[in-house]
Design a protein around this motif. Structure first.
Motif, PDB file in Angstrom:
ATOM      1  N   LEU A  72      15.850  14.321  -1.761  1.00 28.19           N
ATOM      2  CA  LEU A  72      15.081  14.896  -0.734  1.00 28.19           C
ATOM      3  C   LEU A  72      15.486  13.630   0.426  1.00 28.19           C
ATOM      4  N   SER A  73      15.531  12.487   0.314  1.00 23.64           N
ATOM      5  CA  SER A  73      15.907  11.760   1.413  1.00 23.64           C
ATOM      6  C   SER A  73      17.299  12.002   1.954  1.00 23.64           C
ATOM      7  N   GLN A  74      18.291  12.411   1.235  1.00 27.17           N
ATOM      8  CA  GLN A  74      19.624  12.767   1.562  1.00 27.17           C
ATOM      9  C   GLN A  74      19.545  13.963   2.407  1.00 27.17           C
ATOM     10  N   VAL A  75      18.781  15.048   2.121  1.00 34.00           N
ATOM     11  CA  VAL A  75      18.634  16.249   3.023  1.00 34.00           C
ATOM     12  C   VAL A  75      17.577  16.209   4.090  1.00 34.00           C
ATOM     13  N   ASN A  76      17.169  14.867   4.230  1.00 28.89           N
ATOM     14  CA  ASN A  76      16.092  14.638   5.354  1.00 28.89           C
ATOM     15  C   ASN A  76      14.862  15.553   5.024  1.00 28.89           C
ATOM     16  N   MET A  77      14.076  15.791   3.898  1.00 29.00           N
ATOM     17  CA  MET A  77      13.051  16.370   3.591  1.00 29.00           C
ATOM     18  C   MET A  77      12.070  15.435   3.469  1.00 29.00           C
ATOM     19  N   LEU A  78      12.228  14.156   3.227  1.00 26.84           N
ATOM     20  CA  LEU A  78      11.126  13.058   3.319  1.00 26.84           C
ATOM     21  C   LEU A  78      11.872  11.662   3.827  1.00 26.84           C
ATOM     22  N   SER A  79      10.939  10.933   4.144  1.00 32.98           N
ATOM     23  CA  SER A  79      11.578   9.545   4.511  1.00 32.98           C
ATOM     24  C   SER A  79      10.931   8.509   3.469  1.00 32.98           C
ATOM     25  N   ARG A  80      11.543   7.346   3.335  1.00 30.67           N
ATOM     26  CA  ARG A  80      11.107   6.302   2.589  1.00 30.67           C
ATOM     27  C   ARG A  80      10.334   5.176   3.402  1.00 30.67           C
ATOM     28  N   GLU A  81       9.561   4.538   3.040  1.00 30.68           N
ATOM     29  CA  GLU A  81       8.954   3.687   3.771  1.00 30.68           C
ATOM     30  C   GLU A  81       8.306   2.338   3.025  1.00 30.68           C
ATOM     31  N   ARG A  82       8.151   1.318   3.489  1.00 27.55           N
ATOM     32  CA  ARG A  82       7.489   0.246   2.845  1.00 27.55           C
ATOM     33  C   ARG A  82       6.354   0.154   2.762  1.00 27.55           C
ATOM     34  N   GLU A  83       5.447   0.098   1.664  1.00 29.20           N
ATOM     35  CA  GLU A  83       4.039  -0.097   1.654  1.00 29.20           C
ATOM     36  C   GLU A  83       3.654  -1.237   2.460  1.00 29.20           C
ATOM     37  N   PRO A  84       2.719  -1.347   3.321  1.00 25.90           N
ATOM     38  CA  PRO A  84       2.553  -2.688   3.869  1.00 25.90           C
ATOM     39  C   PRO A  84       2.043  -3.820   2.987  1.00 25.90           C
ATOM     40  N   GLY A  85       2.518  -4.917   3.021  1.00 26.33           N
ATOM     41  CA  GLY A  85       2.228  -6.022   2.356  1.00 26.33           C
ATOM     42  C   GLY A  85       2.525  -5.685   0.743  1.00 26.33           C
ATOM     43  N   SER A  86       3.584  -5.097   0.601  1.00 25.04           N
ATOM     44  CA  SER A  86       4.083  -4.852  -0.768  1.00 25.04           C
ATOM     45  C   SER A  86       5.717  -4.606  -1.144  1.00 25.04           C
ATOM     46  N   ARG A  87       6.136  -4.632  -2.142  1.00 31.67           N
ATOM     47  CA  ARG A  87       7.566  -4.323  -2.252  1.00 31.67           C
ATOM     48  C   ARG A  87       7.495  -2.708  -2.505  1.00 31.67           C
ATOM     49  N   ARG A  88       6.660  -2.036  -2.775  1.00 31.36           N
ATOM     50  CA  ARG A  88       6.628  -0.529  -3.263  1.00 31.36           C
ATOM     51  C   ARG A  88       7.100   0.214  -1.968  1.00 31.36           C
ATOM     52  N   ASP A  89       7.778   1.148  -2.243  1.00 27.54           N
ATOM     53  CA  ASP A  89       8.218   2.211  -1.637  1.00 27.54           C
ATOM     54  C   ASP A  89       7.064   3.283  -1.503  1.00 27.54           C
ATOM     55  N   ARG A  90       6.982   3.827  -0.265  1.00 24.40           N
ATOM     56  CA  ARG A  90       5.956   5.144  -0.106  1.00 24.40           C
ATOM     57  C   ARG A  90       7.078   6.089   0.320  1.00 24.40           C
ATOM     58  N   TYR A  91       6.841   7.331   0.048  1.00 27.20           N
ATOM     59  CA  TYR A  91       7.441   8.588   0.254  1.00 27.20           C
ATOM     60  C   TYR A  91       6.735   9.461   1.168  1.00 27.20           C
ATOM     61  N   ARG A  92       7.146   9.585   2.601  1.00 26.35           N
ATOM     62  CA  ARG A  92       6.449  10.640   3.454  1.00 26.35           C
ATOM     63  C   ARG A  92       7.169  11.822   3.532  1.00 26.35           C
ATOM     64  N   VAL A  93       6.402  12.937   3.787  1.00 31.04           N
ATOM     65  CA  VAL A  93       6.873  14.205   4.161  1.00 31.04           C
ATOM     66  C   VAL A  93       6.317  14.321   5.509  1.00 31.04           C
ATOM     67  N   HIS A  94       6.965  15.017   6.475  1.00 29.51           N
ATOM     68  CA  HIS A  94       6.623  15.229   7.738  1.00 29.51           C
ATOM     69  C   HIS A  94       6.331  16.434   7.970  1.00 29.51           C
ATOM     70  N   SER A  95       5.467  16.736   9.101  1.00 34.77           N
ATOM     71  CA  SER A  95       4.762  17.965   9.343  1.00 34.77           C
ATOM     72  C   SER A  95       5.894  18.945   9.857  1.00 34.77           C
ATOM     73  N   ASP A  96       6.905  18.165  10.550  1.00 34.93           N
ATOM     74  CA  ASP A  96       7.952  18.871  11.278  1.00 34.93           C
ATOM     75  C   ASP A  96       9.208  19.190  10.299  1.00 34.93           C
ATOM     76  N   GLN A  97       9.106  18.998   8.988  1.00 37.97           N
ATOM     77  CA  GLN A  97      10.327  19.152   7.960  1.00 37.97           C
ATOM     78  C   GLN A  97      11.227  20.420   8.136  1.00 37.97           C
ATOM     79  N   TRP A  98      10.529  21.537   8.189  1.00 37.10           N
ATOM     80  CA  TRP A  98      11.386  22.783   8.296  1.00 37.10           C
ATOM     81  C   TRP A  98      11.782  22.939   9.701  1.00 37.10           C
TER      82      TRP A  98
END
Length: 174
Positions: free
Chosen positions: A78-104
Motif C-alpha cells: 500500500l505504501s508503494q502504490v501511495n494508498m497509505l503513508s507510514r509515520e512514526r508514533e510520537p515518542g515511540s519507535r512504532r510506526d503508524r499507517y495513515r490513509v488519506h482522505s484524498d487517496q482516490w
C-alpha cells in the motif's frame, strides 16, 4: 463530519464491531475483485473504516486477526502504490499507517503518467504492425480510448476538487 466532531467520540462509538468487520471484509472483497491483492485490500479497508484513519501494525493485526508478517507485507504494498503513508508514533519507535482522505484522487492523478506511457507504447505498436492491419486498427481504438480518457481526466479531477471543497465547506458549517 467535522474533525472536532470526529475527535469528540471515541473510536467506534455507536457502532457494532461485527458490522464494521463485515463492511471491511465486503469492501476488501470488492477491491480484490478489482485486482488489488487480498491482504492489502483488507488493511486498506480497515484503515478506511477507522475513525482516525491511522492504526499501528498491532492494531491492524488485532482487528483483522492476522499475523504481523501479513500486515507488514500489506502496508509495504500500500505504501508503494501511495494508498497509505507510514509515520512514526510520537515518542515511540512504532510506526503508524495513515490513509488519506484524498487517496482516490491521488491514485487517479498518478494514472495520468501511466496513460501517457501506454499511449506511447500503443503508438509504437501501431507503427510496428503496419497502420492498415486489423491488429493495428484494434490497437488504434485502444489508443483512441486512452487519449480520450487522458483528455477527460484533467477536467474531471478539477470538477472533483471543486465538489470536494464544497463538501468540506459544508462540514465546517456543522
Amino acid at each position: 463530519m467535522s474533525e472536532q466532531h470526529q475527535q469528540a467520540q471515541p473510536e467506534g462509538a455507536g457502532r457494532h464491531t461485527e458490522a464494521v468487520s463485515d463492511f471491511v471484509e465486503r469492501f476488501a472483497s470488492q477491491l480484490v475483485d478489482a485486482g488489488m491483492p487480498r491482504m492489502p485490500s483488507r488493511v486498506f479497508a480497515c484503515l478506511l473504516a477507522s475513525d482516525s484513519g491511522v492504526l499501528t501494525s498491532a492494531e491492524l493485526g488485532e482487528r483483522l486477526q492476522v499475523s504481523p508478517a501479513a500486515v507488514s507485507g500489506a502496508v509495504r504494498y500500500l505504501s508503494q502504490v501511495n494508498m497509505l503513508s507510514r509515520e512514526r508514533e510520537p515518542g515511540s519507535r512504532r510506526d503508524r499507517y495513515r490513509v488519506h482522505s484524498d487517496q482516490w484522487y491521488e491514485a487517479l492523478a498518478r494514472r495520468d503518467n501511466v496513460l501517457t506511457r501506454w499511449e506511447a507504447t500503443l503508438r509504437e505498436g501501431i507503427d510496428s504492425l503496419g497502420t492498415t492491419s486489423p491488429a493495428a486498427h484494434r490497437i488504434g481504438e485502444t489508443l483512441a480510448f486512452f487519449e480520450f480518457m487522458q483528455g477527460e481526466l484533467g477536467g474531471m479531477m478539477e470538477r472533483w476538487r471543486n465538489h470536494r471543497d464544497r463538501l468540506r465547506a459544508g462540514d465546517q458549517e456543522d
